[in-house]
Every structure is written in C-alpha cells, then in structure tokens.
Design a protein around this motif. Structure first.
Motif, PDB file in Angstrom:
ATOM      1  N   CYS A  33      -9.883 -16.708   1.503  1.00  0.00           N
ATOM      2  CA  CYS A  33      -9.290 -16.923   2.824  1.00  0.00           C
ATOM      3  C   CYS A  33      -8.336 -15.739   3.210  1.00  0.00           C
ATOM      4  O   CYS A  33      -8.279 -15.657   4.451  1.00  0.00           O
ATOM      5  N   GLY A  34      -7.975 -14.916   2.255  1.00  0.00           N
ATOM      6  CA  GLY A  34      -7.251 -13.765   2.746  1.00  0.00           C
ATOM      7  C   GLY A  34      -5.920 -14.140   2.520  1.00  0.00           C
ATOM      8  O   GLY A  34      -5.004 -13.102   2.735  1.00  0.00           O
ATOM      9  N   ARG A  35      -5.178 -15.236   2.172  1.00  0.00           N
ATOM     10  CA  ARG A  35      -4.060 -15.621   1.505  1.00  0.00           C
ATOM     11  C   ARG A  35      -3.590 -15.061   0.386  1.00  0.00           C
ATOM     12  O   ARG A  35      -4.328 -14.809  -0.632  1.00  0.00           O
ATOM     13  N   ILE A  36      -2.315 -14.240   0.468  1.00  0.00           N
ATOM     14  CA  ILE A  36      -1.948 -13.520  -0.548  1.00  0.00           C
ATOM     15  C   ILE A  36      -1.220 -14.415  -1.608  1.00  0.00           C
ATOM     16  O   ILE A  36      -0.560 -15.193  -1.521  1.00  0.00           O
ATOM     17  N   LEU A  37      -1.719 -14.534  -2.930  1.00  0.00           N
ATOM     18  CA  LEU A  37      -1.361 -15.223  -3.918  1.00  0.00           C
ATOM     19  C   LEU A  37      -0.310 -14.858  -4.708  1.00  0.00           C
ATOM     20  O   LEU A  37       0.389 -15.620  -5.557  1.00  0.00           O
ATOM     21  N   LEU A  38      -0.494 -13.488  -4.792  1.00  0.00           N
ATOM     22  CA  LEU A  38       0.478 -12.392  -5.725  1.00  0.00           C
ATOM     23  C   LEU A  38       0.452 -11.349  -5.358  1.00  0.00           C
ATOM     24  O   LEU A  38      -0.761 -10.727  -4.987  1.00  0.00           O
ATOM     25  N   ASN A  39       1.674 -10.700  -5.028  1.00  0.00           N
ATOM     26  CA  ASN A  39       1.800  -9.270  -4.668  1.00  0.00           C
ATOM     27  C   ASN A  39       3.092  -8.943  -5.239  1.00  0.00           C
ATOM     28  O   ASN A  39       4.217  -9.131  -4.850  1.00  0.00           O
ATOM     29  N   SER A  40       3.004  -8.002  -6.348  1.00  0.00           N
ATOM     30  CA  SER A  40       4.203  -7.555  -7.022  1.00  0.00           C
ATOM     31  C   SER A  40       4.185  -6.279  -7.770  1.00  0.00           C
ATOM     32  O   SER A  40       3.134  -5.887  -8.202  1.00  0.00           O
ATOM     33  N   LEU A  41       5.114  -5.509  -7.568  1.00  0.00           N
ATOM     34  CA  LEU A  41       5.262  -4.296  -8.291  1.00  0.00           C
ATOM     35  C   LEU A  41       5.527  -4.613 -10.031  1.00  0.00           C
ATOM     36  O   LEU A  41       5.884  -5.734  -9.903  1.00  0.00           O
ATOM     37  N   VAL A  42       5.380  -3.939 -10.827  1.00  0.00           N
ATOM     38  CA  VAL A  42       5.447  -4.185 -12.280  1.00  0.00           C
ATOM     39  C   VAL A  42       6.266  -2.950 -12.859  1.00  0.00           C
ATOM     40  O   VAL A  42       5.762  -1.745 -12.531  1.00  0.00           O
ATOM     41  N   ASN A  43       7.209  -3.372 -13.676  1.00  0.00           N
ATOM     42  CA  ASN A  43       7.738  -2.174 -14.285  1.00  0.00           C
ATOM     43  C   ASN A  43       7.130  -1.958 -15.545  1.00  0.00           C
ATOM     44  O   ASN A  43       7.105  -2.777 -16.445  1.00  0.00           O
ATOM     45  N   PRO A  44       6.462  -0.751 -15.585  1.00  0.00           N
ATOM     46  CA  PRO A  44       5.270  -0.486 -16.761  1.00  0.00           C
ATOM     47  C   PRO A  44       6.340  -0.073 -17.921  1.00  0.00           C
ATOM     48  O   PRO A  44       5.636   0.088 -19.079  1.00  0.00           O
ATOM     49  N   ARG A  45       7.517   0.254 -17.819  1.00  0.00           N
ATOM     50  CA  ARG A  45       8.368   0.623 -18.970  1.00  0.00           C
ATOM     51  C   ARG A  45       7.920   2.079 -19.628  1.00  0.00           C
ATOM     52  O   ARG A  45       7.876   2.216 -20.509  1.00  0.00           O
ATOM     53  N   GLN A  46       7.119   2.762 -18.642  1.00  0.00           N
ATOM     54  CA  GLN A  46       6.705   4.011 -18.900  1.00  0.00           C
ATOM     55  C   GLN A  46       6.522   4.922 -17.644  1.00  0.00           C
ATOM     56  O   GLN A  46       6.543   4.237 -16.375  1.00  0.00           O
ATOM     57  N   SER A  47       6.835   6.073 -17.585  1.00  0.00           N
ATOM     58  CA  SER A  47       6.479   7.014 -16.181  1.00  0.00           C
ATOM     59  C   SER A  47       5.168   6.833 -15.505  1.00  0.00           C
ATOM     60  O   SER A  47       4.382   6.775 -16.270  1.00  0.00           O
TER      61      SER A  47
END
Length: 155
Positions: free
Chosen positions: A23-37
C-alpha cells in the motif's frame, strides 16, 4: 513487502535499507553504520557518506527490524538477487540468522517481472529512481502496481 538496500560498494556492506508494504506504507527506512568506508563511486551514486552513517545503528540492530517487518510476507525487490545477497552476506558477516530471508522462495524480483511484462525477458531495465533505499522501494512498488493494473490483477 518491497525492500531496497544501498551498499558501500559493489559488492559491499549495507549502508541503508528500506521496506514498504504494497500500500506504500513505509515499514522501515534506516541508514546503517556499515563499520567500513563507503567507496567514492558508491557515494556518487546514492549520496550517502561515511559522515551520514557514523551515528546510525549497526547492521544487526537494523536487520532485526528487517526480519520483523518482512516476517510472513513475500519479499520483493527490484533486483532481488542483489538485495538478497547483500542482506545475507551482512547477516553472515555479523553472525546473524537470516531466518525467512534465506529462503529463495520468499523473494520475488520486480525487475524480472517488468522485463517479462514488457516482452523482453532477457533484458533488464534500470529502475530509474534516485538510489536511496526508500525512494527505490517505492519506485519498484509503482512498477509492480503498473504491471498488476495492466494485467487486471488485484494488488
């Protein structure tokens, strides 16, 4: 649910993930710290920088949310092979259990569906979105809805 990941490189660690429902609802939207460049090339594509992810949650924390919001759902991605491999590689790297996301039958590929719908199953069309996870997930959903509307299918 439609998922999209952005990564530090090709291949690389996940640095952003988003999940939307049909339905287009955002369930999750997150930056992630990848612990690498993040590579210069990847940053030019998605405009995510090391500075932006420095304070973001680590992959295991975000992945727990990915598992929660996708549980019991068919998981779709524009390029399902890419997104599945990125998530599984990071889960393995961090010692996490990928649960239902490890099952290839859980996944569906919107890019392949689009190519079949257009009539060129061996040609894969670029999504044409902005290379940020939530925007790409929504763009993939729109492609899916277009195919469903044209096919007379219920979404």
């Amino acid at each position: 649910a439609v998922i999209d990941c952005e990564t530090t490189d090709l291949p690389g660690a996940v640095c952003e993930v988003a999940v939307v429902d049909t339905c287009g609802r955002i369930l999750l939207n997150s930056l992630v710290n990848p612990r690498q460049s993040i590579s210069v090339g990847a940053a030019k594509v998605h405009n995510i920088t090391d500075h932006m992810v420095a304070g973001a949650p680590a992959f295991p924390d975000v992945f727990a949310d990915v598992l929660r919001v996708t549980a019991g759902r068919r998981v779709l991605a524009y390029n399902a092979v890419f997104d599945r491999e990125c998530l599984l590689a990071d889960a393995q790297r961090h010692g996490g259990d990928p649960e239902h996301l490890d099952d290839p039958d859980t996944w569906g590929c919107v890019m392949r569906a689009r190519s079949a719908w257009v009539g060129t199953p061996d040609h894969f069309y670029p999504l044409g979105a902005g290379h940020r996870a939530v925007g790409d997930a929504i763009a993939a959903l729109i492609v899916l809805q277009t195919i469903a509307d044209d096919s007379g299918l219920d979404r």
